[in-house]
Design an enzyme around this catalytic site. Structure first.
Site: not given
Ligand code: IPM
Ligand code: MG
Length: 351
Positions: A135, A185, A217, A241, A245
């Site tokens: 990042y 990884k 993975d 990240d 999700d």
């Molecule tokens: C998160 C989001 C952010 C990230 C974006 C909005 C930059 O996806 O907080 O997970 O990638 O960290």
């Molecule tokens: Mg995110």
């Protein structure tokens, strides 16, 4: 205690309004300062993270953040895009430790896309490193090489960066199930090889916590196969990240999950893990519970108000038990409600 309130874009302002109402109702004497961030700040000041907003965030004891981003800004140069606001805040405030709990409220087990028996009772914590990795690694860019354009980014982690996030993971595990799974990884990446080495070294200081390692993975697969095998997952920025999700969806709704991003002294930024949901923005449909639960995390981790945090969490649980549901978690037989109605129900439950 001073709280910076940064509502941001899309559904941000609607959900933040509900969380603020909850915080005010608690009568803790908190002071709030609101400032624009993301696309809203770009529209107002030509900058997604204006100096004034950053200052308010810097001087506050904690930051309550909505969400940033909108397809309208996708064509702007990177530095002006709304996402730069949250990345810039994390970096500027040194918020290296991102805590993303994924807990299945028993009332919502049927809202998960997985079988209820696979997810009911799920309680995992993803500890994501937040200020390093690909990042922020340099160099990065798009260059021309031999007549073709190529994009490149740099994945890197220094030893101290790995050490401090590993400690956050072990400390958190101590207060929970005492198990840490470090995700990397290491079969391919040098960065991950160092990551694994340092995390294993740190583990020696926490003999009461069990450490395992898993490739990312495999972890992605295990999270949908048997998610309850995990207690604390500690991982880098990029893998965290993606996995967070995925983990959020196990719970049935990304609209339910809070997060905390902490610096080395416990100051933090608190935000729901979902985005700005431009498709429903302004319609009063958004689920405010992730933001309300983020406010509860803020009370606990940055404001020293653990009792108040529990009160808010109990109120949210009782609202779910009473059958109140926004569209994202609605199932037949439940009471469908909008953003404000849910917020009011939480306020009532606080009484
Ligand atoms: C998160 C989001 C952010 C990230 C974006 C909005 C930059 O996806 O907080 O997970 O990638 O960290
Ligand atoms: Mg995110």
């Amino acid at each position: 205690m001073n709280v910076a309130v940064l509502p941001g874009d899309g559904i941000g302002p609607e959900i933040i309004a509900q969380a603020l109402a909850v915080l005010k109702k608690l009568e803790l004497g908190l002071e709030f300062q609101t400032a624009p961030v993301g696309g809203a700040a770009y529209d107002a000041a030509g900058d997604p993270l204006p100096a004034h907003t950053l200052n308010i965030a810097r001087e506050a004891d904690a930051v309550l953040f909505g969400a940033v981003g909108d397809p309208r800004y996708d064509r702007l140069e990177r530095a002006k895009r709304p996402e730069q606001a949250i990345l810039g805040l994390r970096k500027a405030l040194g918020l290296f430790a991102n805590l993303r709990p994924a807990r299945v409220h028993p009332e919502l087990a049927s809202a998960s896309s997985l079988k209820p028996e696979v997810v009911s009772g799920l309680d995992i914590l993803i500890v994501r490193e937040l200020t390093g990795d690909i990042y922020f690694g340099e160099p990065r860019g798009i260059r021309e090489a031999g007549g073709v354009r190529e994009g490149f980014d740099t994945m890197r982690y220094s030893e101290p960066e790995i050490r401090r996030i590993a400690r956050v993971g072990f400390e958190a595990a101590r207060k929970r199930g005492k198990r840490v799974c470090s995700v990397d990884k290491a079969n391919v990446l040098e960065t991950s090889q160092l990551w694994r080495e340092i995390v294993s070294q740190e583990a020696k200081r926490y003999p009461d916590v069990e450490l395992t390692h898993m490739y990312v993975d495999n972890c992605a697969m295990q999270l949908v196969r048997t998610p309850k095998q995990f207690d604390v997952i500690v991982t880098g920025n990029m893998f965290g990240d993606i996995l967070s999700d995925e983990a959020s969806m196990l719970t049935g709704s990304i609209g339910m999950l809070p997060s905390a991003s902490l610096d080395e002294r416990g100051k933090g930024l608190y935000e729901p893990i979902h985005g700005t949901a431009p498709d429903i923005a302004g319609k009063g449909l958004a689920n405010p519970l992730a933001t309300i639960l983020s406010a509860a995390m803020m009370l606990r981790y940055s404001l020293g108000q653990a009792k108040a945090a529990e009160r808010v969490e109990r109120a949210v649980t009782s609202v779910l038990q009473a059958g109140w549901r926004t569209a994202d978690i609605h199932t037949p037989g439940m009471r469908k409600a909008g953003t404000e109605e849910i917020g009011r129900a939480v306020l009532q439950a606080l009484n």
